[in-house]
Motif scaffolding. Sequence first.
Motif, PDB file in Angstrom:
ATOM      1  N   VAL B 224       0.851  -1.191   0.000  1.00 34.96           N
ATOM      2  CA  VAL B 224       0.000   0.000   0.000  1.00 34.96           C
ATOM      3  C   VAL B 224       0.884   1.238   0.000  1.00 34.96           C
ATOM      4  CG1 VAL B 224      -1.764   1.247   1.279  1.00 34.96           C
ATOM      5  CG2 VAL B 224      -1.797  -1.252   1.217  1.00 34.96           C
ATOM      6  N   GLU B 225       1.914   1.191   0.828  1.00 35.74           N
ATOM      7  CA  GLU B 225       2.861   2.295   0.921  1.00 35.74           C
ATOM      8  C   GLU B 225       3.511   2.555  -0.439  1.00 35.74           C
ATOM      9  OE1 GLU B 225       4.198   5.060   3.760  1.00 35.74           O
ATOM     10  OE2 GLU B 225       2.646   3.526   3.714  1.00 35.74           O
ATOM     11  N   ALA B 226       3.954   1.445  -1.037  1.00 34.73           N
ATOM     12  CA  ALA B 226       4.620   1.563  -2.337  1.00 34.73           C
ATOM     13  C   ALA B 226       3.682   2.147  -3.369  1.00 34.73           C
ATOM     14  CB  ALA B 226       5.107   0.186  -2.795  1.00 34.73           C
ATOM     15  N   GLY B 227       2.442   1.683  -3.353  1.00 39.55           N
ATOM     16  CA  GLY B 227       1.444   2.199  -4.278  1.00 39.55           C
ATOM     17  C   GLY B 227       1.239   3.681  -4.088  1.00 39.55           C
ATOM     18  N   ARG B 228       1.224   4.066  -2.804  1.00 41.60           N
ATOM     19  CA  ARG B 228       0.995   5.481  -2.499  1.00 41.60           C
ATOM     20  C   ARG B 228       2.129   6.329  -3.055  1.00 41.60           C
ATOM     21  NH1 ARG B 228      -1.339   5.312   3.134  1.00 41.60           N
ATOM     22  NH2 ARG B 228      -3.330   4.838   2.130  1.00 41.60           N
ATOM     23  N   LEU B 229       3.372   5.821  -2.923  1.00 42.43           N
ATOM     24  CA  LEU B 229       4.515   6.551  -3.447  1.00 42.43           C
ATOM     25  C   LEU B 229       4.404   6.725  -4.953  1.00 42.43           C
ATOM     26  CD1 LEU B 229       7.475   5.083  -1.379  1.00 42.43           C
ATOM     27  CD2 LEU B 229       6.518   7.402  -1.293  1.00 42.43           C
ATOM     28  N   ASP B 230       3.829   5.693  -5.576  1.00 40.05           N
ATOM     29  CA  ASP B 230       3.664   5.772  -7.027  1.00 40.05           C
ATOM     30  C   ASP B 230       2.452   6.592  -7.423  1.00 40.05           C
ATOM     31  OD1 ASP B 230       5.883   4.365  -7.460  1.00 40.05           O
ATOM     32  OD2 ASP B 230       4.891   2.422  -7.778  1.00 40.05           O
ATOM     33  N   GLY B 231       1.776   7.154  -6.427  1.00 40.41           N
ATOM     34  CA  GLY B 231       0.681   8.063  -6.742  1.00 40.41           C
ATOM     35  C   GLY B 231      -0.673   7.417  -6.884  1.00 40.41           C
TER      36      GLY B 231
END
Lengths: 412, 333
Positions: B224-231
């Motif tokens: 989820v964190e990674a997805g958030r970083l990717d916008g």
Amino acid sequence: MIKSLIRATATAGFAAMMATTAFAGDLKIIFDDPNPGPKKGFEAAVEAFKKAHPEVNVTVSINDREAHKTAIRNFLSADAPDITSWYPGNRMAPFTDSGLMTDISDLWASDENLKSNFEAIKPTMTRDGKQWGVPYSYYQWGIYYRKDIFDKLSIAEPKTWDELIAASKKLKENGVTPFTIGTKFLWTAAGVFDYLNLRTNGYDVHNDLTAGKIKYSDPRIRATFAKWKELVDMGGFVKNHATMSWQDAIAPFAKGDAAMYVMGNFSVDGYKNAGLTYDQIDFFQFPEITPGVPRAEEAPADAFFIPAKAKNKEDAKKFLSFIARPEIQSQWNETIGQLPPNSKATVSDDKFIQEGFQTVSTAAGLAQFFDRDAPAAMAKAGMEGFQQFMNDPSKLDEILARLDKVQTEVYK
Amino acid sequence: MTIDANIGTSAVPSSGKDQRSFYARNRLKIAPWLFLAPALLFFLIYVIIPIFQSISLSFYQWDGLVAEQAKWVGMDNYARLMDDEKFWTSLKNNVLWLVLFMLAVPAGLFIALFLNQTTPGMRIYKSLFFFPFVISQVVVGLVFFWFYNPEFGVVGKVWGFFFCEQVVNIVGNLSTRCSIDPPALMASEDYATYGIIAAGLWPQIAYCMILYLTGLNNVSPDQVEAGRLDGAKGWRMLWYVILPQLRPATFIAVVVTVIGALRSFDMIAIMTQGGPGVGSTNVLAYYMYEVALSEFGFRYGYGAAVATVLFLIMLVYISYFLYRMYQDEKDGR
């Protein structure tokens, strides 16, 4: 450990065997109505029997009425009691035809009381020329109505169809729905159909129809539905009847929103419980439709039967003969508020029972009820059709065609 | 091999030949079967054999009373089914149940997403949402039956607020007059089935919700964190990050919902008994009960034929389900 387990099971098994092995003199009876009144009437009769026959050891079990209808299939072929309550007419047919009930014609022939005092009801207990059970009670059907409302609008008890329609119109004008009914469980609609048919076409047509000799699309049956349509079209029945049971349908009657109810006499208890007094309610016979048609009535009977696998048939017959006696039948039906089938028995002086007795004792013929006179599959399809018709009379042709089709399958 | 057998009597173990008893040699293979045996035995007695008995019964005409009186009629019961309006209505309703019951899956998902927060008292809310699944289906059926009642049910009351008025009737009791009659849902041949399905959905949604709630616990925060970083956020986050991780939960939710839809029986029995009219709310399971076991049902063979058809429909689905399970297990290894 295992040894003791085996021993335990063996003992238990033996005990179970002992329990099911009836000794001579044991009499097991299954009755199917745990409601207070019927239960009391039944138990009083059993007590009287015990007193008269102290050598017989009677055990009784009382089933729920609806559960009994399916349980009977199991216990008749597996662990049969010596006596069970059941319904006569076509409702006994599956069991008598498959040899699960005992033919008691010899009892009907030898017992003086049964021989001479049950003339009227004997045909209902007969199938294939043999008698299968002994009735302990029956009751009339007819129209129960709100006398106070009728009086207020000065409506007299209708004697003919035109008077019934006129009365219904008057009730409608005054904001009262003529008839209450609850068709959720279907059979109530069959009561209305039966009466319309008995009055339009008479007893023989009723019997021929339920025996599969007349088609549903027959012009005579169509005439019956035409009368019914008159009532439905004028808004003669309460709305939402398909969501109500017969007990639910008492509510609008008790409230004064509906004034008449085509019902059996067992419903009087319901009116009283709903707060109505004997001054407010009364009974009249279903009015004449086709002039000159002899007046036949619905009068379903309740009876006792001996299963073919009963272990103690001798005492069972003693019991059946005992409950047929006039004094037993008088007392029993006094308790449950119904009519004794024995013509020598005394009839309770209750207003409705007296009127009921008048109604059935002068009738030209006694019908059981659509679902007892017609075979099971036909009864079910027929009653569904009746309910559907009451919801939407325009579907009549479709309904009759379907019933004809079911008929050809059921009676082949 | 014969040589081995001869030598085997001497106590000297020969090379490549195991001298232990058959059981000892095959212990690892036998043990699981020993443990499975009781379950298999009962499964055989209570499931497998009855399936075949029921199929064979469907070729007979029998009233369910005396076994000797059953009459062989071959495919007659099936031929009659094809021509039976009530059978087709039941089948149609079964499909309706299957399709509409699937709404429970997304509905359960969204409630689960909504409840997947750490607000104080959240456990109470969760248990409240789960409540309908805990109570018996029969009770749910009764509650909804009254809910739909056009006179004193919630539907009737709300309707009455808009279209009805209280009047004093002829004997002085209060009674209701409506300018437009309230809908009698349970008395309508066209709508009663939808009413029952809606009642059935209530507990089913709760069930799916619980499945998704447990699934959401296992969603990896890293992704989820990674997805958030990717916008990614909102719908895209849900669709591309969360949902793929919820796949096992979705699979189970679909499975239990299909089963729930196909075995819908109790609510129909409580709310309409298959009526109004000619079995307008019947499903195959209830129709089977009606023709074979109910008050007016004495046609065991015919009922068995209905049951067989229902079984075949389920078989299609069960085969797919087993296939999927098998594939997943293979991938898992």
